[in-house]
Design a protein around this motif. Structure first.
Motif, PDB file in Angstrom:
ATOM      1  N   VAL A   8       0.859  -1.180   0.000  1.00  0.00           N
ATOM      2  CA  VAL A   8       0.000   0.000   0.000  1.00  0.00           C
ATOM      3  C   VAL A   8       0.894   1.227   0.000  1.00  0.00           C
ATOM      4  CG1 VAL A   8      -1.808   1.217   1.254  1.00  0.00           C
ATOM      5  CG2 VAL A   8      -1.737  -1.270   1.304  1.00  0.00           C
ATOM      6  N   ALA A   9       0.639   2.158  -0.923  1.00  0.00           N
ATOM      7  CA  ALA A   9       1.419   3.392  -1.016  1.00  0.00           C
ATOM      8  C   ALA A   9       0.584   4.550  -0.475  1.00  0.00           C
ATOM      9  CB  ALA A   9       1.817   3.664  -2.469  1.00  0.00           C
ATOM     10  N   PHE A  10       1.189   5.333   0.414  1.00  0.00           N
ATOM     11  CA  PHE A  10       0.539   6.482   1.016  1.00  0.00           C
ATOM     12  C   PHE A  10       1.327   7.742   0.698  1.00  0.00           C
ATOM     13  CE2 PHE A  10      -0.774   3.096   3.905  1.00  0.00           C
ATOM     14  CZ  PHE A  10      -2.119   3.356   4.047  1.00  0.00           C
ATOM     15  N   THR A  11       0.617   8.843   0.486  1.00  0.00           N
ATOM     16  CA  THR A  11       1.248  10.147   0.491  1.00  0.00           C
ATOM     17  C   THR A  11       1.197  10.613   1.934  1.00  0.00           C
ATOM     18  OG1 THR A  11       0.462  10.603  -1.726  1.00  0.00           O
ATOM     19  CG2 THR A  11       1.161  12.481  -0.421  1.00  0.00           C
ATOM     20  N   LEU A  12       2.347  10.916   2.501  1.00  0.00           N
ATOM     21  CA  LEU A  12       2.415  11.208   3.928  1.00  0.00           C
ATOM     22  C   LEU A  12       2.589  12.699   4.161  1.00  0.00           C
ATOM     23  CD1 LEU A  12       2.424   9.826   6.685  1.00  0.00           C
ATOM     24  CD2 LEU A  12       4.901   9.696   6.513  1.00  0.00           C
ATOM     25  N   ASP A  13       1.660  13.277   4.930  1.00  0.00           N
ATOM     26  CA  ASP A  13       1.746  14.658   5.372  1.00  0.00           C
ATOM     27  C   ASP A  13       2.164  14.653   6.832  1.00  0.00           C
ATOM     28  OD1 ASP A  13       0.800  15.598   2.909  1.00  0.00           O
ATOM     29  OD2 ASP A  13      -1.276  15.412   3.561  1.00  0.00           O
TER      30      ASP A  13
ATOM     31  N   LEU B 244       5.904  14.550   2.287  1.00  0.00           N
ATOM     32  CA  LEU B 244       7.097  13.848   1.811  1.00  0.00           C
ATOM     33  C   LEU B 244       7.059  13.736   0.291  1.00  0.00           C
ATOM     34  CD1 LEU B 244       7.536  10.983   4.419  1.00  0.00           C
ATOM     35  CD2 LEU B 244       8.624  13.212   4.349  1.00  0.00           C
ATOM     36  N   PRO B 245       8.199  13.932  -0.373  1.00  0.00           N
ATOM     37  CA  PRO B 245       8.207  13.943  -1.847  1.00  0.00           C
ATOM     38  C   PRO B 245       7.940  12.585  -2.485  1.00  0.00           C
ATOM     39  CG  PRO B 245      10.434  14.163  -0.994  1.00  0.00           C
ATOM     40  CD  PRO B 245       9.512  14.219   0.191  1.00  0.00           C
ATOM     41  N   ALA B 246       8.235  11.513  -1.777  1.00  0.00           N
ATOM     42  CA  ALA B 246       8.017  10.168  -2.319  1.00  0.00           C
ATOM     43  C   ALA B 246       6.964   9.466  -1.464  1.00  0.00           C
ATOM     44  CB  ALA B 246       9.317   9.372  -2.304  1.00  0.00           C
ATOM     45  N   PRO B 247       6.114   8.649  -2.068  1.00  0.00           N
ATOM     46  CA  PRO B 247       5.116   7.939  -1.258  1.00  0.00           C
ATOM     47  C   PRO B 247       5.770   6.925  -0.328  1.00  0.00           C
ATOM     48  CG  PRO B 247       5.025   7.218  -3.540  1.00  0.00           C
ATOM     49  CD  PRO B 247       6.001   8.346  -3.481  1.00  0.00           C
TER      50      PRO B 247
ATOM     51  N   ALA C 291     -10.935   9.042   0.806  1.00  0.00           N
ATOM     52  CA  ALA C 291      -9.542   9.329   1.136  1.00  0.00           C
ATOM     53  C   ALA C 291      -8.574   8.327   0.511  1.00  0.00           C
ATOM     54  CB  ALA C 291      -9.360   9.343   2.653  1.00  0.00           C
ATOM     55  N   LEU C 292      -9.021   7.086   0.322  1.00  0.00           N
ATOM     56  CA  LEU C 292      -8.159   6.036  -0.210  1.00  0.00           C
ATOM     57  C   LEU C 292      -8.759   5.478  -1.492  1.00  0.00           C
ATOM     58  CD1 LEU C 292      -7.544   4.142   3.131  1.00  0.00           C
ATOM     59  CD2 LEU C 292      -6.000   5.723   2.020  1.00  0.00           C
ATOM     60  N   THR C 293      -7.897   5.150  -2.442  1.00  0.00           N
ATOM     61  CA  THR C 293      -8.378   4.622  -3.717  1.00  0.00           C
ATOM     62  C   THR C 293      -7.560   3.404  -4.123  1.00  0.00           C
ATOM     63  OG1 THR C 293      -6.898   6.066  -4.978  1.00  0.00           O
ATOM     64  CG2 THR C 293      -9.123   6.884  -4.543  1.00  0.00           C
TER      65      THR C 293
END
Length: 111
Positions: free
Chosen positions: A33-38, A63-66, A86-88
């Motif tokens: 699972v890949a997340f964009t992290l704030d 973060l620039p990379a997931p 929120a998730l796809t």
């Protein structure tokens, strides 16, 4: 058994087990699972002379990379169904769209 009889040393036991991992069989299939992290960083600075003077600074960073993690498939499915906005799953890898389409009965054309 490297230390049968208790005659071995601790360093000898460590040398025998170096690089080996206990066998762990997963109970479920897993998915990546890949997340964009704030991330929000909060710094609070207090003046030691006057304790009433406290300064707070906040900074939000994406973060620039997931971030990619492995999680059990049932947990990923539960996250997708409970947070659909929120998730796809763009490629429908877990088959949730296909299952939802099969669960919806076709429209009736009338009598």
């Amino acid at each position: 058994m490297a230390n049968a009889g208790g005659s071995g040393s601790g360093s000898g036991a460590a040398a025998q087990g170096a690089g080996s991992m206990p066998l762990h069989k997963p109970k479920f299939a897993s998915v990546l699972v890949a997340f964009t992290l704030d991330v929000r960083v909060v710094a609070r600075v207090t003046d030691r002379v006057r304790t009433s003077r406290t300064q707070v600074s906040e900074r939000d960073v994406t973060l620039p990379a997931p971030v990619v993690i492995r999680m059990p498939q049932p947990m990923a499915t539960r996250l997708l169904t409970t947070h659909p906005t929120a998730l796809t799953d763009p490629g429908d890898r877990l088959g949730l769209r296909a299952a939802a389409a099969a669960a919806v009965p076709p429209p009736s054309t009338g009598p």
